[in-house]
Structure formats: C-alpha cells, structure tokens
Scaffold this motif. Structure first.
Motif, PDB file in Angstrom:
ATOM      1  N   ILE A  66       0.853  -1.188   0.000  1.00 31.50           N
ATOM      2  CA  ILE A  66       0.000   0.000   0.000  1.00 31.50           C
ATOM      3  C   ILE A  66       0.889   1.238   0.000  1.00 31.50           C
ATOM      4  CG2 ILE A  66      -1.727   1.307   1.288  1.00 31.50           C
ATOM      5  CD1 ILE A  66      -2.785  -1.343   2.369  1.00 31.50           C
ATOM      6  N   LEU A  67       0.590   2.181  -0.892  1.00 30.01           N
ATOM      7  CA  LEU A  67       1.398   3.385  -1.036  1.00 30.01           C
ATOM      8  C   LEU A  67       0.787   4.597  -0.350  1.00 30.01           C
ATOM      9  CD1 LEU A  67       2.292   3.017  -4.823  1.00 30.01           C
ATOM     10  CD2 LEU A  67       3.704   2.368  -2.868  1.00 30.01           C
ATOM     11  N   SER A  68      -0.536   4.796  -0.517  1.00 28.09           N
ATOM     12  CA  SER A  68      -1.134   6.039  -0.035  1.00 28.09           C
ATOM     13  C   SER A  68      -2.650   5.941  -0.071  1.00 28.09           C
ATOM     14  CB  SER A  68      -0.675   7.220  -0.906  1.00 28.09           C
ATOM     15  OG  SER A  68      -0.936   6.950  -2.283  1.00 28.09           O
ATOM     16  N   PHE A  69      -3.295   6.952   0.535  1.00 27.73           N
ATOM     17  CA  PHE A  69      -4.751   7.080   0.547  1.00 27.73           C
ATOM     18  C   PHE A  69      -5.112   8.455  -0.004  1.00 27.73           C
ATOM     19  CE2 PHE A  69      -3.436   4.285   3.959  1.00 27.73           C
ATOM     20  CZ  PHE A  69      -4.294   3.208   3.859  1.00 27.73           C
ATOM     21  N   HIS A  70      -6.219   8.506  -0.761  1.00 22.57           N
ATOM     22  CA  HIS A  70      -6.606   9.758  -1.417  1.00 22.57           C
ATOM     23  C   HIS A  70      -8.091  10.012  -1.201  1.00 22.57           C
ATOM     24  CE1 HIS A  70      -2.701   9.937  -3.532  1.00 22.57           C
ATOM     25  NE2 HIS A  70      -2.787   8.629  -3.391  1.00 22.57           N
ATOM     26  N   GLY A  71      -8.400  11.214  -0.691  1.00 23.53           N
ATOM     27  CA  GLY A  71      -9.777  11.532  -0.357  1.00 23.53           C
ATOM     28  C   GLY A  71     -10.238  12.841  -0.959  1.00 23.53           C
ATOM     29  N   CYS A  72     -11.311  13.386  -0.397  1.00 25.88           N
ATOM     30  CA  CYS A  72     -12.005  14.530  -0.987  1.00 25.88           C
ATOM     31  C   CYS A  72     -11.082  15.744  -1.101  1.00 25.88           C
ATOM     32  CB  CYS A  72     -13.248  14.867  -0.177  1.00 25.88           C
ATOM     33  SG  CYS A  72     -12.934  15.253   1.551  1.00 25.88           S
TER      34      CYS A  72
END
Length: 239
Positions: A66-72
């Motif tokens: 897992i590299l990253s999380f992206h949101g609003c």
C-alpha cells in the motif's frame, strides 16, 4: 517543516469551482471498485468530491504494498503525459462510496496550461508524494519493525488529526501491507504498544490513546527535533 503523509486530502479544494466549470464526466464508484482497471496505464484523472481510495502496487508474486490514501478535495493520479510501465502494476480501489469528476489527459492538459494556480498545485502535490516515497524507501527501510509501526501510526492517526487520541478503521493486513512487514513482527509490535496502553485494537480498527508516548518511540525524520535538541550552529558545539 512538512512531515511525510500517507493521506492526501484537500490539496486542490480551492480549484473545485474551476474543475466544475470545465468539461468532465461525473462518476460514482461503489466500495471496492477499481478507479481504473488493473493492467491499464493512467488514462483518466480524478478530482475527488467525496469518499476515500487506497493506492497500492501488486507484485507479480501476489504480494502488495500500500502506497497512499486519497480523499475529498484532491486530484489522483497526478497529471503527466507519459505512460510508465510501473503504472500497470499500480491499483486504486474505493474504500468507501466515491464521487469524482473525471477528466481525460487532454482535458486536464488544457486546464494545466491555462491555470497557473493549478500548475503550482500539481508541482507541490508531486513534491509531497515524492517526499513520501523517499521517506518510505530511504528511511523506514532501515528502522526496526517496532519503530516502523510507531512511525506509521503517528503519521496515519496522530499527525493527520492533531495530537489528541485518534482512531481509524484499518485491518492488520493493511498495516502489514503498508509496512511490508510480516504478520508475526506486526503482531509482536502491536502487542507491545497495547501492553503499554499506547494503543487499543479492535476488529478492523485501531486507536492511539497516548499520542505523546507514541511520538517518543518515533524516529526524528517522522516527528522532527524538539527545540531543545535542535542541531547546534557551527562553532557552538562542544569538543
């Protein structure tokens, strides 16, 4: 001084009206959907209106990182014109229902060329993402399993939400995939933090109860030097 972050949100929020005013397709993704099909290069660019996605690399041996999380309020993937081979191994899935504005590369290129603020934010976004990848490979790689976990929990929960107690829905499998760590080492490190009252765990969730205690276990690269321990100026140190 900025510290690495795994969550990307609100980076492009001031440009939301600009995105809405330009040609796009409004799309929705259900939880678990891929934002583009596995094996595809990046053909479409999303401005995320709501929801959260997880970005990861899947190796041919079946393991994932897992590299990253992206949101609003952010754009993902970042804008560029090249097709890189590694993109075919990068996957992005919705962790919750999502709504996005979808642009083709040509549509985004026209906005990029026309809007100076957009260009500046794209450059800053790539710099921040590069900082995360360098931190993950050049710093975390050389820490013990325990310090790796402390650094990750600090950046995921404490730094992202402030210094108060914070919780997050995340599985031990996700933590293992973020860290590239075996479940045995992860379980041992989590148990130590639980025994010291620093964290509480539940099924698919974790909470940091003592952020200050967690921070004391983290590396300097993660939390920074306290003022009294800052590096002395040249000529002022003792022999």
């Amino acid at each position: 001084m900025l510290t690495p972050r795994y969550f990307f949100i609100q980076d492009f929020r001031p440009l939301e009206d600009y995105f809405l005013a330009n040609p796009h397709v409004r799309r929705q993704f259900a939880k678990g959907d891929y934002l583009w099909e596995p094996g595809e290069p990046f053909r479409r660019i999303h401005y995320i209106l709501s929801g959260l996605s997880q970005n990861y690399v899947e190796h041919e041996n079946g393991r994932r990182k897992i590299l990253s999380f992206h949101g609003c309020g952010t754009v993902f993937p970042g804008y560029h014109q090249q097709d890189f081979q590694i993109e075919r191994s990068i996957l992005t899935r919705a962790l919750s229902p999502m709504e996005v504005l979808e642009f083709t590369k040509d549509q985004f290129r026209r906005m990029f060329e026309q809007n100076g603020e957009l260009r500046a934010r794209v450059v800053e976004w790539f710099a921040t993402y590069t900082n995360l990848l360098l931190y993950d490979t050049a710093h975390q790689e050389y820490n013990s399993s325990f310090i790796k976990l402390c650094n990750l929990l600090y950046l995921l929960l404490v730094h992202r939400t402030g210094m108060g107690a914070a919780s997050m829905e995340i599985t031990q499998d996700d933590l293992s995939d973020l860290l590239g760590m075996s479940r045995v080492n992860l379980t041992r490190s989590l148990a130590r933090l639980r025994e010291e009252g620093i964290i509480q765990t539940r099924r698919k969730g974790i909470a940091v109860m003592r952020p200050d205690a967690l921070a004391r276990y983290c590396s300097v690269e993660t939390v920074g030097l306290p003022p009294e321990e800052s590096i002395p100026q040249k000529g002022t140190g003792s022999l």
